[in-house]
Scaffold this motif. Sequence first.
Motif, PDB file in Angstrom:
ATOM      1  N   ALA A 143       0.849  -1.186   0.000  1.00 25.59           N
ATOM      2  CA  ALA A 143       0.000   0.000   0.000  1.00 25.59           C
ATOM      3  C   ALA A 143       0.888   1.240   0.000  1.00 25.59           C
ATOM      4  CB  ALA A 143      -0.925  -0.002   1.213  1.00 25.59           C
ATOM      5  N   THR A 144       1.054   1.836  -1.162  1.00 21.75           N
ATOM      6  CA  THR A 144       1.985   2.950  -1.332  1.00 21.75           C
ATOM      7  C   THR A 144       1.401   4.274  -0.852  1.00 21.75           C
ATOM      8  OG1 THR A 144       1.231   3.339  -3.598  1.00 21.75           O
ATOM      9  CG2 THR A 144       3.091   1.831  -3.298  1.00 21.75           C
ATOM     10  N   LYS A 145       2.281   5.272  -0.866  1.00 18.30           N
ATOM     11  CA  LYS A 145       1.928   6.642  -0.462  1.00 18.30           C
ATOM     12  C   LYS A 145       1.490   6.705   1.002  1.00 18.30           C
ATOM     13  CE  LYS A 145       0.828   8.079  -5.179  1.00 18.30           C
ATOM     14  NZ  LYS A 145       1.178   6.824  -5.848  1.00 18.30           N
ATOM     15  N   ALA A 146       2.086   5.812   1.821  1.00 17.20           N
ATOM     16  CA  ALA A 146       1.730   5.752   3.240  1.00 17.20           C
ATOM     17  C   ALA A 146       2.056   7.055   3.958  1.00 17.20           C
ATOM     18  CB  ALA A 146       2.449   4.589   3.911  1.00 17.20           C
ATOM     19  N   ASP A 147       3.044   7.796   3.458  1.00 19.21           N
ATOM     20  CA  ASP A 147       3.419   9.062   4.095  1.00 19.21           C
ATOM     21  C   ASP A 147       2.326  10.110   3.973  1.00 19.21           C
ATOM     22  OD1 ASP A 147       4.616  10.929   1.491  1.00 19.21           O
ATOM     23  OD2 ASP A 147       4.552   8.757   1.246  1.00 19.21           O
ATOM     24  N   LYS A 148       1.383   9.897   3.074  1.00 21.79           N
ATOM     25  CA  LYS A 148       0.306  10.867   2.866  1.00 21.79           C
ATOM     26  C   LYS A 148      -0.949  10.534   3.662  1.00 21.79           C
ATOM     27  CE  LYS A 148       1.969  11.968  -1.792  1.00 21.79           C
ATOM     28  NZ  LYS A 148       2.568  13.235  -1.369  1.00 21.79           N
ATOM     29  N   VAL A 149      -0.881   9.449   4.461  1.00 24.37           N
ATOM     30  CA  VAL A 149      -2.028   9.057   5.289  1.00 24.37           C
ATOM     31  C   VAL A 149      -1.704   9.356   6.749  1.00 24.37           C
ATOM     32  CG1 VAL A 149      -3.509   7.155   6.028  1.00 24.37           C
ATOM     33  CG2 VAL A 149      -2.690   7.251   3.660  1.00 24.37           C
ATOM     34  N   TYR A 176       3.763   1.379   2.599  1.00 25.23           N
ATOM     35  CA  TYR A 176       5.060   1.704   1.999  1.00 25.23           C
ATOM     36  C   TYR A 176       5.096   3.164   1.568  1.00 25.23           C
ATOM     37  CZ  TYR A 176       9.399   0.785  -0.540  1.00 25.23           C
ATOM     38  OH  TYR A 176      10.707   0.787  -0.942  1.00 25.23           O
ATOM     39  N   SER A 177       6.274   3.750   1.696  1.00 29.62           N
ATOM     40  CA  SER A 177       6.489   5.107   1.190  1.00 29.62           C
ATOM     41  C   SER A 177       7.838   5.171   0.477  1.00 29.62           C
ATOM     42  CB  SER A 177       6.458   6.137   2.326  1.00 29.62           C
ATOM     43  OG  SER A 177       6.903   7.401   1.845  1.00 29.62           O
ATOM     44  N   SER A 178       7.800   5.492  -0.799  1.00 25.32           N
ATOM     45  CA  SER A 178       9.046   5.680  -1.546  1.00 25.32           C
ATOM     46  C   SER A 178       9.759   6.957  -1.107  1.00 25.32           C
ATOM     47  CB  SER A 178       8.748   5.745  -3.048  1.00 25.32           C
ATOM     48  OG  SER A 178       8.202   4.522  -3.497  1.00 25.32           O
ATOM     49  N   ILE A 179       9.038   7.843  -0.436  1.00 24.77           N
ATOM     50  CA  ILE A 179       9.614   9.113   0.025  1.00 24.77           C
ATOM     51  C   ILE A 179      10.394   8.913   1.322  1.00 24.77           C
ATOM     52  CG2 ILE A 179       9.131  11.498   0.719  1.00 24.77           C
ATOM     53  CD1 ILE A 179       8.514  10.909  -2.213  1.00 24.77           C
ATOM     54  N   THR A 180       9.781   8.248   2.304  1.00 25.09           N
ATOM     55  CA  THR A 180      10.412   8.096   3.618  1.00 25.09           C
ATOM     56  C   THR A 180      11.156   6.765   3.793  1.00 25.09           C
ATOM     57  OG1 THR A 180       8.478   7.065   4.644  1.00 25.09           O
ATOM     58  CG2 THR A 180       8.542   9.489   4.581  1.00 25.09           C
ATOM     59  N   GLY A 181      10.873   5.804   2.927  1.00 20.30           N
ATOM     60  CA  GLY A 181      11.484   4.487   3.070  1.00 20.30           C
ATOM     61  C   GLY A 181      10.715   3.564   3.996  1.00 20.30           C
ATOM     62  N   GLU A 182       9.589   4.037   4.516  1.00 18.83           N
ATOM     63  CA  GLU A 182       8.767   3.180   5.378  1.00 18.83           C
ATOM     64  C   GLU A 182       8.367   1.911   4.635  1.00 18.83           C
ATOM     65  OE1 GLU A 182       4.356   3.000   7.493  1.00 18.83           O
ATOM     66  OE2 GLU A 182       5.045   4.878   6.594  1.00 18.83           O
ATOM     67  N   GLY A 183       8.524   0.780   5.291  1.00 15.29           N
ATOM     68  CA  GLY A 183       8.102  -0.491   4.723  1.00 15.29           C
ATOM     69  C   GLY A 183       9.152  -1.201   3.902  1.00 15.29           C
ATOM     70  N   LYS A 184      10.248  -0.535   3.597  1.00 11.49           N
ATOM     71  CA  LYS A 184      11.258  -1.122   2.712  1.00 11.49           C
ATOM     72  C   LYS A 184      11.855  -2.399   3.302  1.00 11.49           C
ATOM     73  CE  LYS A 184      15.338   0.346   0.089  1.00 11.49           C
ATOM     74  NZ  LYS A 184      16.207   1.508  -0.222  1.00 11.49           N
ATOM     75  N   LYS A 185      12.263  -2.331   4.549  1.00  9.84           N
ATOM     76  CA  LYS A 185      12.860  -3.505   5.194  1.00  9.84           C
ATOM     77  C   LYS A 185      11.846  -4.632   5.284  1.00  9.84           C
ATOM     78  CE  LYS A 185      15.262  -4.993   9.415  1.00  9.84           C
ATOM     79  NZ  LYS A 185      15.769  -4.563  10.749  1.00  9.84           N
ATOM     80  N   GLU A 186      10.596  -4.304   5.618  1.00  5.85           N
ATOM     81  CA  GLU A 186       9.557  -5.317   5.766  1.00  5.85           C
ATOM     82  C   GLU A 186       9.267  -6.015   4.433  1.00  5.85           C
ATOM     83  OE1 GLU A 186       9.262  -2.520   9.120  1.00  5.85           O
ATOM     84  OE2 GLU A 186       9.491  -2.297   6.953  1.00  5.85           O
ATOM     85  N   VAL A 187       9.267  -5.243   3.345  1.00 10.34           N
ATOM     86  CA  VAL A 187       9.028  -5.834   2.023  1.00 10.34           C
ATOM     87  C   VAL A 187      10.138  -6.807   1.657  1.00 10.34           C
ATOM     88  CG1 VAL A 187       8.935  -5.350  -0.457  1.00 10.34           C
ATOM     89  CG2 VAL A 187       7.588  -3.969   1.138  1.00 10.34           C
TER      90      VAL A 187
END
Length: 200
Positions: A143-149, A176-187
């Motif tokens: 689920a992308t764009k998590a930084d905007k939620v 996931y957020s491509s901006i902040t990197g959230e979720g990268k390690k989990e993916v």
Amino acid sequence: MKFPIQNADIIISAVREEQYPDLRLPEIAIAGRSNVGKSSLINSLLNRKSLARTSRKPGRTVTINFYNIEDELVFVDVPGYGYAKVSKAELEKWSEMMEHYFSTREILEKVILIVDLRHKPTGQDVQMYDYLKHLGLPVLVIATKADKVKPGVRNRHLNDVYNTLNLVQGDLVIPYSSITGEGKKEVWNALLNDLGIDRE
């Protein structure tokens, strides 16, 4: 697999089965609506700025793009769905190309389905998920764009994804957020665990 990723290159942009690479490596396909952020996700996961081309105009990926990652696995970027501003014949060609790949590629191990966390999955997202499950393919929903939620509504949006897709047991949703990197390690952990690849 060593991190951060050092070696990641596009192998080929294919439109026919005879063009598919024969690397004998496990493949992870990446699917999603046009302009949902597939290219941004690939670049983010691989620590690249422009390995996968991004565009403000939806429907730019019209081939199946294969990326070799550290000679250990292959990312496969398939054309985005849900974009209507092309001819019916072109849409049918894209659909046939994707269906053939998904239904016949024996080394396809998993599919990443990208949705936008800000909104409920669309009917086409549901259709794609159901199709992949019909083929018996394991799916990881990103689920992308998590930084905007906003944090206060995050759980509600995640529940919308789970409930709308009617996720089967074993399939995960990772914000996931491509901006902040959230979720990268989990993916990466989810993908490598499923493939039995050690993280160095």
